[in-house]
Scaffold this motif. Structure first.
Motif, PDB file in Angstrom:
ATOM      1  N   VAL A  54       0.497  -4.550   3.650  1.00  0.00           N
ATOM      2  CA  VAL A  54       1.837  -2.573   4.422  1.00  0.00           C
ATOM      3  C   VAL A  54       1.954  -1.361   3.601  1.00  0.00           C
ATOM      4  N   VAL A  55       1.793  -0.274   4.320  1.00  0.00           N
ATOM      5  CA  VAL A  55       2.088   0.860   3.878  1.00  0.00           C
ATOM      6  C   VAL A  55       3.637   1.208   3.693  1.00  0.00           C
ATOM      7  N   SER A  56       4.508   0.995   2.855  1.00  0.00           N
ATOM      8  CA  SER A  56       5.532   1.845   1.905  1.00  0.00           C
ATOM      9  C   SER A  56       6.045   3.123   1.857  1.00  0.00           C
ATOM     10  N   ASP A  57       6.992   3.624   1.700  1.00  0.00           N
ATOM     11  CA  ASP A  57       7.508   4.347   1.129  1.00  0.00           C
ATOM     12  C   ASP A  57       8.280   4.556   0.261  1.00  0.00           C
ATOM     13  N   GLY A  58       7.804   3.105  -1.273  1.00  0.00           N
ATOM     14  CA  GLY A  58       7.830   3.172  -2.262  1.00  0.00           C
ATOM     15  C   GLY A  58       8.129   3.691  -3.433  1.00  0.00           C
ATOM     16  N   ASP A  66     -15.571   8.793   3.107  1.00  0.00           N
ATOM     17  CA  ASP A  66     -14.178  10.161   2.860  1.00  0.00           C
ATOM     18  C   ASP A  66     -13.367   8.991   4.041  1.00  0.00           C
ATOM     19  N   ARG A  67     -13.204   7.528   4.445  1.00  0.00           N
ATOM     20  CA  ARG A  67     -12.810   6.606   5.197  1.00  0.00           C
ATOM     21  C   ARG A  67     -11.812   6.751   4.749  1.00  0.00           C
ATOM     22  N   ASN A  68      -9.999   6.779   5.552  1.00  0.00           N
ATOM     23  CA  ASN A  68      -9.102   6.685   5.443  1.00  0.00           C
ATOM     24  C   ASN A  68      -8.708   5.028   4.581  1.00  0.00           C
ATOM     25  N   TYR A  69      -8.620   5.747   3.011  1.00  0.00           N
ATOM     26  CA  TYR A  69      -8.259   5.176   2.213  1.00  0.00           C
ATOM     27  C   TYR A  69      -6.566   4.904   1.972  1.00  0.00           C
ATOM     28  N   ARG A  70      -5.627   3.770   2.162  1.00  0.00           N
ATOM     29  CA  ARG A  70      -4.558   3.720   1.670  1.00  0.00           C
ATOM     30  C   ARG A  70      -4.666   3.188   0.349  1.00  0.00           C
ATOM     31  N   LEU A  71      -3.995   3.277  -0.554  1.00  0.00           N
ATOM     32  CA  LEU A  71      -3.942   2.959  -2.232  1.00  0.00           C
ATOM     33  C   LEU A  71      -3.162   1.728  -2.457  1.00  0.00           C
ATOM     34  N   ASN A  72      -4.210   0.743  -2.827  1.00  0.00           N
ATOM     35  CA  ASN A  72      -3.767  -0.286  -3.345  1.00  0.00           C
ATOM     36  C   ASN A  72      -2.574  -0.678  -4.684  1.00  0.00           C
ATOM     37  N   GLY A 103      -2.111  -4.126  11.181  1.00  0.00           N
ATOM     38  CA  GLY A 103      -1.977  -4.620  10.243  1.00  0.00           C
ATOM     39  C   GLY A 103      -2.509  -5.824   9.214  1.00  0.00           C
ATOM     40  N   ARG A 104      -4.078  -5.780   9.751  1.00  0.00           N
ATOM     41  CA  ARG A 104      -4.639  -6.232   8.710  1.00  0.00           C
ATOM     42  C   ARG A 104      -5.969  -5.160   7.726  1.00  0.00           C
ATOM     43  N   ILE A 105      -6.080  -6.600   7.280  1.00  0.00           N
ATOM     44  CA  ILE A 105      -7.094  -5.503   5.637  1.00  0.00           C
ATOM     45  C   ILE A 105      -8.230  -6.059   6.278  1.00  0.00           C
ATOM     46  N   SER A 106      -9.205  -4.749   6.295  1.00  0.00           N
ATOM     47  CA  SER A 106     -11.097  -5.081   7.084  1.00  0.00           C
ATOM     48  C   SER A 106     -11.785  -4.670   5.572  1.00  0.00           C
ATOM     49  N   ASP A 107     -11.135  -4.560   4.412  1.00  0.00           N
ATOM     50  CA  ASP A 107     -11.851  -3.815   3.519  1.00  0.00           C
ATOM     51  C   ASP A 107     -10.986  -3.347   2.413  1.00  0.00           C
ATOM     52  N   LEU A 108     -12.038  -3.931   1.219  1.00  0.00           N
ATOM     53  CA  LEU A 108     -10.862  -3.579  -0.556  1.00  0.00           C
ATOM     54  C   LEU A 108     -12.248  -2.803  -0.920  1.00  0.00           C
ATOM     55  N   VAL A 109     -12.448  -1.620  -1.163  1.00  0.00           N
ATOM     56  CA  VAL A 109     -13.356  -1.356  -2.752  1.00  0.00           C
ATOM     57  C   VAL A 109     -12.466  -0.364  -3.403  1.00  0.00           C
ATOM     58  N   LEU A 139       0.906  -1.476  -0.093  1.00  0.00           N
ATOM     59  CA  LEU A 139       0.354   0.388   0.160  1.00  0.00           C
ATOM     60  C   LEU A 139       1.046   0.991  -0.243  1.00  0.00           C
ATOM     61  N   VAL A 140       0.443   2.666  -0.874  1.00  0.00           N
ATOM     62  CA  VAL A 140       1.155   3.307  -0.435  1.00  0.00           C
ATOM     63  C   VAL A 140      -0.197   4.579  -0.022  1.00  0.00           C
ATOM     64  N   GLN A 141       0.297   5.820   0.055  1.00  0.00           N
ATOM     65  CA  GLN A 141      -0.503   6.503   1.261  1.00  0.00           C
ATOM     66  C   GLN A 141      -0.675   7.539   0.340  1.00  0.00           C
ATOM     67  N   GLN A 142      -1.962   7.688  -0.451  1.00  0.00           N
ATOM     68  CA  GLN A 142      -1.869   8.724  -1.146  1.00  0.00           C
ATOM     69  C   GLN A 142      -3.731   9.542  -1.009  1.00  0.00           C
ATOM     70  N   SER A 143      -3.570  11.006  -1.309  1.00  0.00           N
ATOM     71  CA  SER A 143      -4.912  12.035  -0.231  1.00  0.00           C
ATOM     72  C   SER A 143      -5.833  11.454  -1.628  1.00  0.00           C
ATOM     73  N   ASP A 144      -5.481  11.186  -3.017  1.00  0.00           N
ATOM     74  CA  ASP A 144      -6.654  10.710  -3.395  1.00  0.00           C
ATOM     75  C   ASP A 144      -6.580   9.556  -3.990  1.00  0.00           C
ATOM     76  N   VAL A 145      -7.527   8.579  -3.541  1.00  0.00           N
ATOM     77  CA  VAL A 145      -7.445   6.872  -3.903  1.00  0.00           C
ATOM     78  C   VAL A 145      -9.066   7.142  -5.428  1.00  0.00           C
ATOM     79  N   THR A 146      -9.590   8.000  -5.545  1.00  0.00           N
ATOM     80  CA  THR A 146     -10.414   7.997  -6.785  1.00  0.00           C
ATOM     81  C   THR A 146     -10.198   7.447  -7.939  1.00  0.00           C
ATOM     82  N   GLY A 147     -10.369   6.058  -8.546  1.00  0.00           N
ATOM     83  CA  GLY A 147      -9.994   5.647  -9.924  1.00  0.00           C
ATOM     84  C   GLY A 147      -9.498   4.265 -10.013  1.00  0.00           C
ATOM     85  N   TYR A 148      -8.997   3.997  -8.354  1.00  0.00           N
ATOM     86  CA  TYR A 148      -7.759   3.006  -7.711  1.00  0.00           C
ATOM     87  C   TYR A 148      -8.235   2.153  -6.976  1.00  0.00           C
TER      88      TYR A 148
END
Length: 399
Positions: A216-220, A167-173, A155-161, A137-146
């Motif tokens: 896992v949220v990565s800085d990659g 406006d939930r606190n999403y990380r980008l896949n 660290g467990r995933i509870s939901d994939l959308v 995962l990466v931290q991105q302000s806008d995950v629209t379209g992804y």
């Protein structure tokens, strides 16, 4: 290393319809990032992370992929399996099932991710033996379209959308996964949508079965090329990260010819056998593919120019993406974006694209391109014409 023993499965069977007309003649993974195919960068990052066994799922344009890479890349064997019909990413992964024994790393062949992200996912999966899948995962302000991911504190995933709008606190896949063999049955168990089997639906099936799926949220680095203007962003990201062809932020081939009065403004990458004429200005943020020519007093900025392209004298090319074998005639002006770009039946406003010229477009010179113009392959544009909007392949545009 945490990737030791892992087989990497690279999903590279799709066309990339939103990148037409560039993908009319080759699959999206073979489009250029800087001056190398996107897929080549993917292989580089896999190998740099320690992967020594790669399975490539090919389909659309598979001969282009196999002819380019052959049976090995950087001494790592490449096993090709074919997805005969493009019936979704899950269907593509199922095509590779017989090539996988044990956990495997899955990445997409048309997205740039760096070795840090790959290593973070592999390490996290190793550290949690109860997990059946781990997502990068990466931290991105806008995950629209992804794909958006909700990650619990442990660290467990509870939901994939897919394409979230709340406006939930999403990380980008970021499209990097380590999965156990359970994924294959999960893909088969998931209900197909519009006749396609989705890899993500397989992951969701595991979640719904209360299996442990981690993130896992990565800085990659993660960069995706979905639309034509994204090809500029992908190449420029390589400059920003200083990983253009492994030679830092700029690279000029030893076989390129640059006239002593030409000006090169870094960062640039200039491939083999390019020729830069007197008084020409190239850069910043320019990628010139092999055997490209920039004529005298021409200006090229913020552009990805593919192999065998000719840019005539006194031409101005800004914010442009070209295919292979394009001719931009003398005195032509591509002034750069922003412009309105039509992709299929959608119009994207104010995108940073001067023009996209697909393979073998022949511009006779003195042409003006309205920002956002897209010109299909094998089109001839007569001298003095103005080009706007989308021009179908094989068209003759008259002045």
């Amino acid at each position: 290393m945490s990737t030791e023993g892992l087989t990497a499965v690279v999903l590279a069977a799709g066309e990339g319809t939103r990148l037409r007309p560039l993908t009319s003649n080759r699959p999206k993974p073979m489009l250029p990032a800087a001056t190398k195919p996107i897929l080549e960068h993917v292989f580089d990052q896999l190998i740099d992370s320690g992967i020594t066994n790669i399975t490539v799922v090919v389909g659309y344009g598979r001969n282009r992929v196999q002819a380019h890479f052959g049976p090995t890349y950087r001494n790592v064997p490449l096993t090709y399996v074919t997805q005969e019909k493009q019936l979704g990413t899950g269907h593509a992964l199922l095509a590779a099932e017989s090539s996988v024994d044990g956990p495997c790393l899955v990445v997409y062949g048309d997205q740039l991710v760096d070795s840090r992200l790959i290593e973070d996912v592999a390490t996290t999966h190793d550290a949690n033996p109860g997990s059946v899948a781990t997502l990068g995962l990466v931290q991105q302000s806008d995950v629209t379209g992804y794909g958006g991911v909700i990650l619990d504190k442990d660290g467990r995933i509870s939901d994939l959308v897919e394409d979230p709008t709340d406006d939930r606190n999403y990380r980008l896949n970021a499209g990097v996964y380590v999965v156990e063999q359970d994924i294959f049955d999960a893909i088969r168990a998931a209900k197909p949508r519009t006749g396609e089997h989705s890899f993500i639906d397989g992951i969701s099936e595991l979640l719904e079965s209360d299996r442990e799926v981690r993130g896992v949220v990565s800085d990659g680095v993660w960069v995706d090329a979905t639309y034509p203007w994204d090809l500029l962003d992908v190449s420029f990201e390589l400059f920003e990260e200083g990983i253009v062809d492994g030679e830092g932020s700029s690279a000029v081939s030893s076989s390129a010819t640059v006239h002593e009065s030409a000006v090169i403004r870094e960062p640039v990458v200039i491939d083999a056998d390019c020729e830069i004429g007197p008084g020409a200005v190239v850069g910043p943020f320019v990628c010139l593919g092999a055997n490209a020519t920039v004529g005298s007093n021409a200006v090229v900025e913020h552009s990805v120019v593919d192999a065998d392209t000719r840019i005539g004298q006194n031409a101005t090319v800004i914010g442009c993406v070209t295919g292979v074998g394009v001719t931009v005639g003398p005195g032509t002006t591509i002034p750069g974006g922003p412009g309105d770009v039509r992709v299929g039946d959608r119009v994207f406003e104010d995108e940073d694209l001067g023009a996209l010229l697909a393979d073998r477009v022949h511009d006779q010179g003195g042409i003006t391109y309205v920002p956002g113009a897209i010109v299909g392959s094998d089109t001839v544009v007569e001298a003095g014409a103005t080009v706007r909007g989308t021009v179908s392949e094989g068209t003759e545009v008259r002045s």
